[in-house]
Design an enzyme around this catalytic site. Sequence first.
Site, PDB file in Angstrom:
ATOM      1  N   CYS A  12       0.297   6.479  -1.602  1.00 19.12           N
ATOM      2  CA  CYS A  12      -0.778   6.792  -0.652  1.00 19.12           C
ATOM      3  C   CYS A  12      -0.980   5.745   0.431  1.00 19.12           C
ATOM      4  CB  CYS A  12      -2.086   6.973  -1.399  1.00 19.12           C
ATOM      5  SG  CYS A  12      -2.567   5.507  -2.291  1.00 19.12           S
ATOM      6  N   SER A 284      16.640   0.148   6.706  1.00 20.26           N
ATOM      7  CA  SER A 284      15.637  -0.695   6.063  1.00 20.26           C
ATOM      8  C   SER A 284      16.167  -2.066   5.675  1.00 20.26           C
ATOM      9  CB  SER A 284      15.064   0.024   4.842  1.00 20.26           C
ATOM     10  OG  SER A 284      16.108   0.479   4.024  1.00 20.26           O
ATOM     11  N   ASP A 347      18.779  -2.886   0.572  1.00 15.00           N
ATOM     12  CA  ASP A 347      17.501  -3.464   0.128  1.00 15.00           C
ATOM     13  C   ASP A 347      17.288  -3.286  -1.371  1.00 15.00           C
ATOM     14  OD1 ASP A 347      17.091  -0.765   0.311  1.00 15.00           O
ATOM     15  OD2 ASP A 347      15.399  -0.878   1.687  1.00 15.00           O
ATOM     16  N   CYS A 383       6.410   1.299 -13.236  1.00 18.46           N
ATOM     17  CA  CYS A 383       5.205   0.789 -12.581  1.00 18.46           C
ATOM     18  C   CYS A 383       4.037   1.645 -13.040  1.00 18.46           C
ATOM     19  CB  CYS A 383       5.347   0.883 -11.062  1.00 18.46           C
ATOM     20  SG  CYS A 383       3.810   0.480 -10.193  1.00 18.46           S
ATOM     21  N   CYS A 460       2.569  -9.242  -8.031  1.00 18.65           N
ATOM     22  CA  CYS A 460       3.024  -8.445  -9.166  1.00 18.65           C
ATOM     23  C   CYS A 460       4.536  -8.283  -9.058  1.00 18.65           C
ATOM     24  CB  CYS A 460       2.353  -7.071  -9.143  1.00 18.65           C
ATOM     25  SG  CYS A 460       2.985  -5.981 -10.440  1.00 18.65           S
ATOM     26  N   CYS A 463       7.777  -4.501 -12.304  1.00 21.32           N
ATOM     27  CA  CYS A 463       8.925  -3.591 -12.427  1.00 21.32           C
ATOM     28  C   CYS A 463      10.247  -4.373 -12.498  1.00 21.32           C
ATOM     29  CB  CYS A 463       8.934  -2.571 -11.294  1.00 21.32           C
ATOM     30  SG  CYS A 463       8.818  -3.315  -9.671  1.00 21.32           S
TER      31      CYS A 463
HETATM   32  S1  SF4 Z   1       5.677  -4.911  -8.059  1.00 17.94           S
HETATM   33 FE1  SF4 Z   1       6.553  -3.123  -9.084  1.00 17.94          FE
HETATM   34  S2  SF4 Z   1       5.245  -2.847 -10.921  1.00 17.94           S
HETATM   35 FE2  SF4 Z   1       4.120  -4.187  -9.529  1.00 17.94          FE
HETATM   36  S3  SF4 Z   1       2.805  -2.799  -8.350  1.00 17.94           S
HETATM   37 FE3  SF4 Z   1       4.692  -3.093  -7.164  1.00 17.94          FE
HETATM   38  S4  SF4 Z   1       6.045  -1.404  -7.729  1.00 17.94           S
HETATM   39 FE4  SF4 Z   1       4.419  -1.532  -9.286  1.00 17.94          FE
END
Ligand code: SF4
Length: 474
Positions: A12, A284, A347, A383, A460, A463
């Site tokens: 989104c 990209s 990428d 994720c 973060c 993933c």
């Molecule tokens: S870094 Fe990876 S796990 Fe963390 S919010 Fe982004 S897509 Fe999701």
Amino acid sequence: MDLAESGIFEECGVFGCIASGEWPTELDVPHVITLGLVGLQHRGQESAGIVTSDGYGLMPTIRTHKLLRHGVGLSTGSDSEMITQLLAYTPPHERDDSPDWVARIKNLMKEAPTSYSLLIMHRDVIYAVRDPYGNRPLCIGRLIPVSDINGKGKILGLKKLSTIEKEIPNGYLEVPKGRNNSETEGWVVSSESCSFLSIGAVYYREVLPGEIVKISRQNVQTLDTVPRPGGDPVAFCIFEYVYFARPDSIFEGQMVYTVRYRCGQQLAIEAPVDADLVSTVPESATPAALGYAAKCGLPYVEVLCKNRYVGRTFIQPNMRLRQLGVAKKFGVLSDNFKGKRIVLIDDSIVRGNTISPIIKLLKESGAKEVHIRVASPPIRYPCYMGINIPTKEELIANRPEFDDLAKYIGANSVVYLSVEGLLSSVQEGMKLKKQKIEKQENIIQENGNGLKYFEKHGHCTACLTGDYPVELQW
Ligand code: SF4
């Protein structure tokens, strides 16, 4: 690589606008919002909607709120509806039917500490809210008179702005005290800043993690900042830099393009290769390819020419088209690479089913060698923060083929950027900004919050590493 081909989808984007000064206004707010949303198309296209207020009328979500209070449950499966329900819940310490929106928003943020950026409109104000972990982006822009954009010969970019605005320590720009508010025609709030220029807005600042900002026709005001549980670090999604965001967007005081360029430089340090030229899978990975080429001193040369319209739905897939594969999507610039050794930057390689036909195409068109360098680490985990990632089993990094990936995809070699390399590429710009701020002692005294912001940054990487910012509850 296209997001659609990778199987990774952003879910989104939000965009809001409010006119300054007296209402009714000459500012065409719905038009500004439409253009703003057009600029966020890369974040998802499954559905969209616009709602406006003249300052008096009620909104659809308010009606929903009234329904919910009478026990009507969720009907759309949308997270926005879920959030509306949480907002409808009056915090226990408040009077029933309290119009205290800040208390309601804080209650929501306590119940759901991640992962969202919200715009909540109530009559003549917009509340801009970012989750306490800062997992999703949100920034504010200032709409300025078109004469300020065109009348000075050049479009106002960040550089030009710095001559008329004052830079504050967190790297954002703020209107100096004393500037008449009439020069602000309105405010916009967006998941990304990339569309600001096209709607006559200039970047103002980021909404900080956990911050509740009230934007009215008079001003922009921080109402509160909700802390993260247990003093956890910020967890801004690192894939916004790698993948989702448009390269001209600004996060954490730095342009996405610059971060991608640095990823390419870092990749050249980590995985150099004896080759003749560096190129990209358009478009990209281009900033990373330019960074790689600059760092290792090889020429950057285009080898593929992208047909921009092939992905459109009016080209119906049929067996013959499917068999043509990547050939229908890319033309080869074979004069540029015949008999040469190519370093091809992508990428990401998520499922591994797109890159191999490209390598085959290049080799069949005369490339002597094709070495793949990937400007992000392998994705191994799901994720749970709003990004749709292929299943664990589908991810190439979890499959047996990964052990000899070069052979599997037909490349001469394959190397991914390390997690540490990605983090340092992202955080390098923030460090430089912090150092610059430290030198500007006079400004620090005026605006002490800037340094604190950089000290608390965090990203973060779940993933990639399986290290989730919040405990998973099943
Ligand atoms: S870094 Fe990876 S796990 Fe963390 S919010 Fe982004 S897509 Fe999701």
